[in-house]
Design a protein around this motif. Structure first.
Motif, PDB file in Angstrom:
ATOM      1  N   LYS A 142      21.019  -7.127   0.749  1.00 43.64           N
ATOM      2  CA  LYS A 142      21.014  -6.470  -0.559  1.00 43.64           C
ATOM      3  C   LYS A 142      21.500  -7.374  -1.690  1.00 43.64           C
ATOM      4  O   LYS A 142      21.275  -7.059  -2.865  1.00 43.64           O
ATOM      5  CB  LYS A 142      21.822  -5.178  -0.505  1.00 43.64           C
ATOM      6  N   ARG A 143      22.132  -8.486  -1.351  1.00 45.70           N
ATOM      7  CA  ARG A 143      22.533  -9.450  -2.381  1.00 45.70           C
ATOM      8  C   ARG A 143      21.565 -10.628  -2.479  1.00 45.70           C
ATOM      9  O   ARG A 143      21.714 -11.486  -3.342  1.00 45.70           O
ATOM     10  CB  ARG A 143      23.953  -9.950  -2.107  1.00 45.70           C
ATOM     11  N   ASN A 144      20.594 -10.662  -1.589  1.00 48.31           N
ATOM     12  CA  ASN A 144      19.649 -11.792  -1.562  1.00 48.31           C
ATOM     13  C   ASN A 144      18.312 -11.477  -2.222  1.00 48.31           C
ATOM     14  O   ASN A 144      17.562 -12.401  -2.553  1.00 48.31           O
ATOM     15  CB  ASN A 144      19.412 -12.228  -0.112  1.00 48.31           C
ATOM     16  N   TYR A 145      17.999 -10.195  -2.372  1.00 45.84           N
ATOM     17  CA  TYR A 145      16.759  -9.776  -3.020  1.00 45.84           C
ATOM     18  C   TYR A 145      17.090  -8.750  -4.102  1.00 45.84           C
ATOM     19  O   TYR A 145      18.085  -8.026  -4.000  1.00 45.84           O
ATOM     20  CB  TYR A 145      15.796  -9.131  -2.024  1.00 45.84           C
ATOM     21  N   LYS A 146      16.227  -8.657  -5.106  1.00 40.28           N
ATOM     22  CA  LYS A 146      16.420  -7.664  -6.168  1.00 40.28           C
ATOM     23  C   LYS A 146      15.216  -6.727  -6.304  1.00 40.28           C
ATOM     24  O   LYS A 146      15.384  -5.521  -6.405  1.00 40.28           O
ATOM     25  CB  LYS A 146      16.672  -8.370  -7.505  1.00 40.28           C
ATOM     26  N   LYS A 147      14.018  -7.317  -6.301  1.00 40.34           N
ATOM     27  CA  LYS A 147      12.811  -6.524  -6.543  1.00 40.34           C
ATOM     28  C   LYS A 147      11.994  -6.452  -5.252  1.00 40.34           C
ATOM     29  O   LYS A 147      11.562  -7.476  -4.722  1.00 40.34           O
ATOM     30  CB  LYS A 147      11.985  -7.145  -7.670  1.00 40.34           C
ATOM     31  N   VAL A 148      11.757  -5.226  -4.778  1.00 40.41           N
ATOM     32  CA  VAL A 148      11.072  -5.031  -3.504  1.00 40.41           C
ATOM     33  C   VAL A 148       9.826  -4.183  -3.707  1.00 40.41           C
ATOM     34  O   VAL A 148       9.846  -3.188  -4.440  1.00 40.41           O
ATOM     35  CB  VAL A 148      11.997  -4.357  -2.469  1.00 40.41           C
ATOM     36  N   ALA A 149       8.745  -4.559  -3.042  1.00 37.24           N
ATOM     37  CA  ALA A 149       7.518  -3.767  -3.026  1.00 37.24           C
ATOM     38  C   ALA A 149       7.382  -3.091  -1.667  1.00 37.24           C
ATOM     39  O   ALA A 149       7.510  -3.740  -0.630  1.00 37.24           O
ATOM     40  CB  ALA A 149       6.301  -4.649  -3.292  1.00 37.24           C
ATOM     41  N   ASP A 150       7.147  -1.790  -1.677  1.00 37.65           N
ATOM     42  CA  ASP A 150       6.938  -1.004  -0.462  1.00 37.65           C
ATOM     43  C   ASP A 150       5.470  -0.623  -0.409  1.00 37.65           C
ATOM     44  O   ASP A 150       5.037   0.334  -1.048  1.00 37.65           O
ATOM     45  CB  ASP A 150       7.846   0.230  -0.510  1.00 37.65           C
ATOM     46  N   ILE A 151       4.688  -1.398   0.346  1.00 40.21           N
ATOM     47  CA  ILE A 151       3.236  -1.180   0.446  1.00 40.21           C
ATOM     48  C   ILE A 151       2.959  -0.326   1.672  1.00 40.21           C
ATOM     49  O   ILE A 151       3.344  -0.660   2.784  1.00 40.21           O
ATOM     50  CB  ILE A 151       2.484  -2.518   0.538  1.00 40.21           C
ATOM     51  N   GLY A 152       2.231   0.767   1.460  1.00 40.60           N
ATOM     52  CA  GLY A 152       2.079   1.771   2.506  1.00 40.60           C
ATOM     53  C   GLY A 152       3.346   2.598   2.569  1.00 40.60           C
ATOM     54  O   GLY A 152       3.967   2.774   3.613  1.00 40.60           O
ATOM     55  N   ALA A 153       3.739   3.124   1.403  1.00 40.92           N
ATOM     56  CA  ALA A 153       5.047   3.768   1.265  1.00 40.92           C
ATOM     57  C   ALA A 153       5.132   5.117   1.964  1.00 40.92           C
ATOM     58  O   ALA A 153       6.224   5.648   2.146  1.00 40.92           O
ATOM     59  CB  ALA A 153       5.389   3.935  -0.223  1.00 40.92           C
TER      60      ALA A 153
END
Length: 281
Positions: free
Chosen positions: A85-96
């Motif tokens: 959680k400190r290594n990424y900020k923006k996440v895409a959930d494809i097939g949500a």
């Protein structure tokens, strides 16, 4: 056990692949608890250590329902979200789907863009976000993801809508509904996010093969692979452009050949990155 397992998974991750008896022991131990909590008549909520309270009202998707969304393979992915959680900020959930991954990601503080083409799933997604009091920090896009912009044919599998797919991506069975959906290109999503999770039901080789090395400069991918053919295509393409694959099937170690890749969802997921190792801390 279920509420406390996620922070512990990184410590035992190498043993959590379906070829080990340990995996099946853990899976069996968790199954009854998952059914009691998230089945019909259950409380439909849990307080996950490190994440917080998650509410997921019972919802049927044909033969599959919300109890199937908390399998050990999914818990492993949730553990990766927590560890990073400190290594990424923006996440895409494809097939949500109906939003469980997006809810977990948002609870952990990520900015989330969710992509789901089925309007029935999107309606439940919105209800689930409301149930979890999440009203900002995410965007739901009712679109499919492929290698192009425009419209594309989509097949809804009535008996298991988690298996619905872009038409032609996999074999279809049972009662089906076909309709057109809008489509956006995968490589653009990859360039706009730090981390992407994708469950695209047989379309994964099309997505990965549409990328070049520049697309992977700042993004990593968690991916399910649906067939041996797709595994081979993904391996060949990524090997050619110089991007690494790490496979749950071999304890999340770096893939050395096609044999190391899962050939269906029952063999786990892969992590694709230009990084020298998969970060679990």
């Amino acid at each position: 056990m279920l509420s406390g397992i996620i922070p512990e998974i990184p410590k035992i991750r190498e043993a959590l692949n379906r070829e080990t008896s340990f995996f099946h022991l853990i899976e069996t131990a968790l199954q009854r608890e998952i059914t009691d909590i998230f089945g019909e008549g259950g409380t439909n909520k849990i307080n996950f250590d490190g994440i917080g309270e998650i509410k997921l009202p019972f919802f049927s998707m044909g033969q599959i329902n919300t109890t199937h969304l908390f399998g050990i393979d999914e818990l492993i992915i949730f553990a990766f979200y927590l560890a990073n959680k400190r290594n990424y900020k923006k996440v895409a959930d494809i097939g949500a789907n109906i939003g469980l991954h997006s809810i977990i990601l948002r609870k952990l503080g990520y900015q989330v863009s969710s992509f789901e083409p089925d309007p029935r799933h999107c309606a439940q997604f919105s209800e689930n976000m409301e149930a979890n009091l999440i009203n900002d920090g995410f965007a739901l896009n009712q679109v499919a993801v492929s290698n192009k912009v425009g419209d594309i044919d989509f097949t809804r599998v009535i008996g298991n809508t988690t298996g619905s797919h872009i038409t032609g991506a996999k074999g279809a069975y049972g009662d089906l509904e076909k309709f057109s959906v809008s489509c956006v290109p995968f490589n653009e999503i990859l360039r706009q996010h730090d981390l992407v999770k994708a469950d695209v039901e047989g379309h994964e080789a099309v997505l990965v093969s549409s990328t070049n090395i520049a697309d992977w400069a700042n993004a990593d991918l968690l991916l399910e692979i649906g067939s041996q053919e797709n595994a081979n295509k993904i391996y060949d393409h990524l090997n050619t452009i110089g991007v690494s694959i790490y496979s749950q099937k071999i304890g999340w170690r770096k893939v050395g050949s096609e044999r190391d890749l899962p050939k269906n969802h029952r063999e786990g997921s892969v992590y694709i990155s230009t990084r020298k190792e998969m970060n679990w801390s």
